[in-house]
Design a protein around this motif. Structure first.
Motif, mmCIF file in Angstrom:
data_model
loop_
_atom_site.group_PDB
_atom_site.id
_atom_site.type_symbol
_atom_site.label_atom_id
_atom_site.label_comp_id
_atom_site.label_asym_id
_atom_site.label_seq_id
_atom_site.Cartn_x
_atom_site.Cartn_y
_atom_site.Cartn_z
ATOM 1 N N ASN A 28 0.825 -1.210 0.000
ATOM 2 C CA ASN A 28 0.000 0.000 0.000
ATOM 3 C C ASN A 28 0.862 1.264 0.000
ATOM 4 O O ASN A 28 0.556 2.244 -0.673
ATOM 5 C CB ASN A 28 -0.924 0.015 1.219
ATOM 6 N N LEU A 29 1.956 1.215 0.781
ATOM 7 C CA LEU A 29 2.864 2.356 0.858
ATOM 8 C C LEU A 29 3.522 2.623 -0.486
ATOM 9 O O LEU A 29 3.611 3.779 -0.923
ATOM 10 C CB LEU A 29 3.929 2.106 1.932
ATOM 11 N N PHE A 30 3.957 1.552 -1.158
ATOM 12 C CA PHE A 30 4.574 1.719 -2.477
ATOM 13 C C PHE A 30 3.562 2.257 -3.488
ATOM 14 O O PHE A 30 3.908 3.064 -4.354
ATOM 15 C CB PHE A 30 5.171 0.401 -2.974
ATOM 16 N N SER A 31 2.330 1.807 -3.397
ATOM 17 C CA SER A 31 1.281 2.336 -4.281
ATOM 18 C C SER A 31 1.096 3.828 -4.045
ATOM 19 O O SER A 31 0.995 4.621 -4.994
ATOM 20 C CB SER A 31 -0.042 1.606 -4.030
ATOM 21 N N LEU A 32 1.044 4.214 -2.778
ATOM 22 C CA LEU A 32 0.865 5.623 -2.423
ATOM 23 C C LEU A 32 2.041 6.463 -2.915
ATOM 24 O O LEU A 32 1.848 7.541 -3.496
ATOM 25 C CB LEU A 32 0.707 5.736 -0.911
ATOM 26 N N ILE A 33 3.267 5.970 -2.693
ATOM 27 C CA ILE A 33 4.462 6.707 -3.123
ATOM 28 C C ILE A 33 4.500 6.840 -4.644
ATOM 29 O O ILE A 33 4.828 7.902 -5.185
ATOM 30 C CB ILE A 33 5.743 6.015 -2.602
ATOM 31 N N GLY A 326 -9.116 1.095 -1.893
ATOM 32 C CA GLY A 326 -8.250 1.558 -2.971
ATOM 33 C C GLY A 326 -8.325 3.057 -3.170
ATOM 34 O O GLY A 326 -7.317 3.716 -3.463
ATOM 35 N N SER A 327 -9.533 3.606 -2.988
ATOM 36 C CA SER A 327 -9.711 5.049 -3.176
ATOM 37 C C SER A 327 -8.948 5.854 -2.141
ATOM 38 O O SER A 327 -8.436 6.939 -2.429
ATOM 39 C CB SER A 327 -11.196 5.408 -3.123
ATOM 40 N N ILE A 328 -8.875 5.332 -0.893
ATOM 41 C CA ILE A 328 -8.110 6.024 0.157
ATOM 42 C C ILE A 328 -6.652 6.148 -0.251
ATOM 43 O O ILE A 328 -6.030 7.214 -0.107
ATOM 44 C CB ILE A 328 -8.224 5.282 1.506
ATOM 45 N N ILE A 329 -6.096 5.057 -0.789
ATOM 46 C CA ILE A 329 -4.699 5.093 -1.244
ATOM 47 C C ILE A 329 -4.540 6.126 -2.355
ATOM 48 O O ILE A 329 -3.585 6.917 -2.364
ATOM 49 C CB ILE A 329 -4.262 3.697 -1.738
ATOM 50 N N GLY A 330 -5.497 6.135 -3.295
ATOM 51 C CA GLY A 330 -5.447 7.094 -4.396
ATOM 52 C C GLY A 330 -5.568 8.536 -3.917
ATOM 53 O O GLY A 330 -4.844 9.413 -4.388
ATOM 54 N N ILE A 331 -6.481 8.787 -2.973
ATOM 55 C CA ILE A 331 -6.680 10.146 -2.454
ATOM 56 C C ILE A 331 -5.446 10.632 -1.703
ATOM 57 O O ILE A 331 -4.979 11.767 -1.901
ATOM 58 C CB ILE A 331 -7.918 10.192 -1.529
ATOM 59 N N MET A 332 -4.889 9.758 -0.850
ATOM 60 C CA MET A 332 -3.694 10.144 -0.091
ATOM 61 C C MET A 332 -2.510 10.391 -1.015
ATOM 62 O O MET A 332 -1.767 11.371 -0.860
ATOM 63 C CB MET A 332 -3.368 9.059 0.941
ATOM 64 N N SER A 335 -3.122 13.639 -3.093
ATOM 65 C CA SER A 335 -2.981 14.835 -2.251
ATOM 66 C C SER A 335 -1.518 15.128 -1.945
ATOM 67 O O SER A 335 -1.057 16.275 -2.059
ATOM 68 C CB SER A 335 -3.763 14.666 -0.949
ATOM 69 N N ALA A 336 -0.790 14.071 -1.578
ATOM 70 C CA ALA A 336 0.637 14.241 -1.283
ATOM 71 C C ALA A 336 1.394 14.703 -2.526
ATOM 72 O O ALA A 336 2.258 15.585 -2.449
ATOM 73 C CB ALA A 336 1.227 12.932 -0.760
ATOM 74 N N GLY A 337 1.061 14.117 -3.681
ATOM 75 C CA GLY A 337 1.723 14.490 -4.928
ATOM 76 C C GLY A 337 1.465 15.942 -5.307
ATOM 77 O O GLY A 337 2.367 16.645 -5.767
ATOM 78 N N MET A 338 0.226 16.391 -5.111
ATOM 79 C CA MET A 338 -0.106 17.781 -5.436
ATOM 80 C C MET A 338 0.654 18.745 -4.536
ATOM 81 O O MET A 338 1.177 19.768 -5.003
ATOM 82 C CB MET A 338 -1.620 17.996 -5.299
ATOM 83 N N ILE A 339 0.744 18.427 -3.250
ATOM 84 C CA ILE A 339 1.473 19.295 -2.306
ATOM 85 C C ILE A 339 2.962 19.342 -2.655
ATOM 86 O O ILE A 339 3.571 20.420 -2.719
ATOM 87 C CB ILE A 339 1.268 18.804 -0.858
ATOM 88 N N ILE A 340 3.543 18.154 -2.906
ATOM 89 C CA ILE A 340 4.964 18.084 -3.256
ATOM 90 C C ILE A 340 5.231 18.838 -4.553
ATOM 91 O O ILE A 340 6.203 19.596 -4.665
ATOM 92 C CB ILE A 340 5.421 16.614 -3.390
ATOM 93 N N GLY A 341 4.367 18.627 -5.551
ATOM 94 C CA GLY A 341 4.549 19.276 -6.847
ATOM 95 C C GLY A 341 4.497 20.790 -6.754
ATOM 96 O O GLY A 341 5.310 21.493 -7.367
#
Length: 417
Positions: A28-33, A326-332, A335-341
């Motif tokens: 799950n962590l790798f999917s999120l990253i 699955g949606s929780i992983i996608g949302i997290m 969101s993290a990607g948008m903030i980092i970007g």
């Protein structure tokens, strides 16, 4: 689709699993990253390309203007003086137009390819004949000029460096126009003092542009090269003003900035579209990791799912649980990607300089990329579109595992326990 409280609670437990299911947590962590990096990369790349396009167009328009009136069409008079008078009269009328609110600036100029030379070197350049008002009032140039334009020459900073000259030195201009002499046609040559240098922010302009007084350019170039340049308040007004001018003066020829830079603008647009497609595929591949994690989760939790079914949970509830997981992983991840970007984009020039300092290599060569600094421009609608695209891919990735888990037969699963 509405989720019940117990479905949400169970989905959260499946995302943040206990120490016994550490392997699923790692997946799950790798999917999120993966999703985070994909979204952040797409945001940064698109912001840089947007900034590059915007900055390049602004710099081009700051020098060349939105519209250029280059000549009069098909004047059949054989009297050159009459032709010149008619041309000047019509250009003057255009220059005096004040009732078109979109026009910010207009001014006369002449232009020719020449050779500029010093005692140390020579180089090809575009020499533009203008008056002092042109330089002091034109947007994009006036901010870089801190001296009244005298009977001298102003060069781009890189061109001055190539010639090895500084303010006060002599610069020789060799024109393609010729003088008739007893030994044949010889090119016109004039020597002027360098009175200033200018930084356009575009390497090619810095390395190949010079300005001389308009009255001197008449002696150096052909008189019929006289043109008028128009700068507008908005790039969106170009077509409208062009139509108005052509309607009032049907025998003039007007070239707009897109015609002047058509290949460059098209190349940038094509590159933007290709990069968006490629990086969208990266996000899509990252979201497919959600499928892997959910499939493993289904295998691991099949007995628990069977028990839920025997307790009265419907197939729809089971599907909801895994779609939400699955949606929780996608949302997290999104969101993290948008903030980092966004953070990366806002500090991209500092990050570039840091990487250059560590690696010892220049990442953004102005000779290759035209501009002298790395630009970035955030377009919020584009960022939200990227986020929505990532969430859409994440949701699609949950459908197949969720449907497969709903097909589990509780009787068979518990029978072989």
């Amino acid at each position: 689709m509405f989720f019940k409280k117990w479905e949400i609670s169970l989905a959260l437990r499946y995302v943040f699993t206990s120490h016994k299911d550490r392997f699923i947590s790692v997946i799950n962590l790798f999917s999120l990253i993966g999703i985070s990096l994909g979204v952040a990369t797409l945001i940064v790349v698109m912001a840089v390309m947007n900034g590059y396009e915007s900055e390049l167009i602004d710099k081009i328009l700051g020098f060349k203007g939105h519209l250029t009136i280059i000549t009069m069409n098909n004047n059949k008079s054989d009297q050159k003086s009459l032709y010149k008078q008619e041309t000047d009269k019509k250009l003057s009328k255009i220059d005096d137009i004040t009732d078109i609110s979109e026009i910010l600036f207009s001014g006369y100029f002449t232009e020719s390819q020449c050779i500029v030379a010093s005692n140390k070197a020579m180089n090809g350049a575009i020499i533009k004949g203008v008056d002092s008002d042109y330089l002091l009032k034109k947007p994009g140039i006036s901010s870089n000029i801190d001296i009244i334009f005298k009977d001298g020459i102003i060069l781009g900073v890189e061109l001055a460096r190539k010639l090895g000259v500084k303010v006060g030195d002599d610069v020789k201009i060799i024109s393609p126009s010729t003088n008739h002499t007893i030994i044949g046609n010889l090119p016109k040559v004039i020597t002027l003092k360098l009175v200033n240098t200018i930084d356009f922010g575009i390497y090619d302009y810095n390395a190949g542009i010079g300005f001389i007084p308009l009255k001197i350019s008449y002696k150096l170039f052909d008189n019929q090269n006289k043109m008028i340049e128009i700068v507008l308040k908005s790039i969106n007004s170009t077509d409208n003003v062009k139509k108005i001018l052509l309607k009032r003066f049907p025998d003039i020829s007007i070239i707009d900035w897109q015609e002047n830079n058509q290949s460059l603008v098209q190349a940038i647009k094509i590159e933007q579209n290709v990069m968006f497609l490629i990086l969208s595929l990266i996000i899509m591949i990252a979201t497919f990791n959600i499928i892997s994690s959910l499939v493993i989760l289904v295998k691991d939790k099949s007995k628990s799912i069977a028990i839920l079914r025997t307790m009265g949970a419907t197939k729809c509830s089971i599907i909801n649980i895994f779609i939400f997981t699955g949606s929780i992983i996608g949302i997290m991840g999104t969101s993290a990607g948008m903030i980092i970007g966004i953070i990366f984009t806002n500090n991209i020039d500092k990050i570039k300089k840091l990487i250059e300092k560590i690696s010892g290599n220049e990442l953004f060569d102005p000779i290759v990329y035209f501009l002298t600094k790395l630009p970035a421009k955030i377009i919020w609608t584009e960022i939200f579109f990227i986020g929505g695209l990532s969430l859409f891919f994440s949701f699609i990735a949950t459908i197949y595992p969720a449907i497969k888990v709903a097909e589990i037969d509780p009787a068979k699963t518990l029978r072989y326990d």
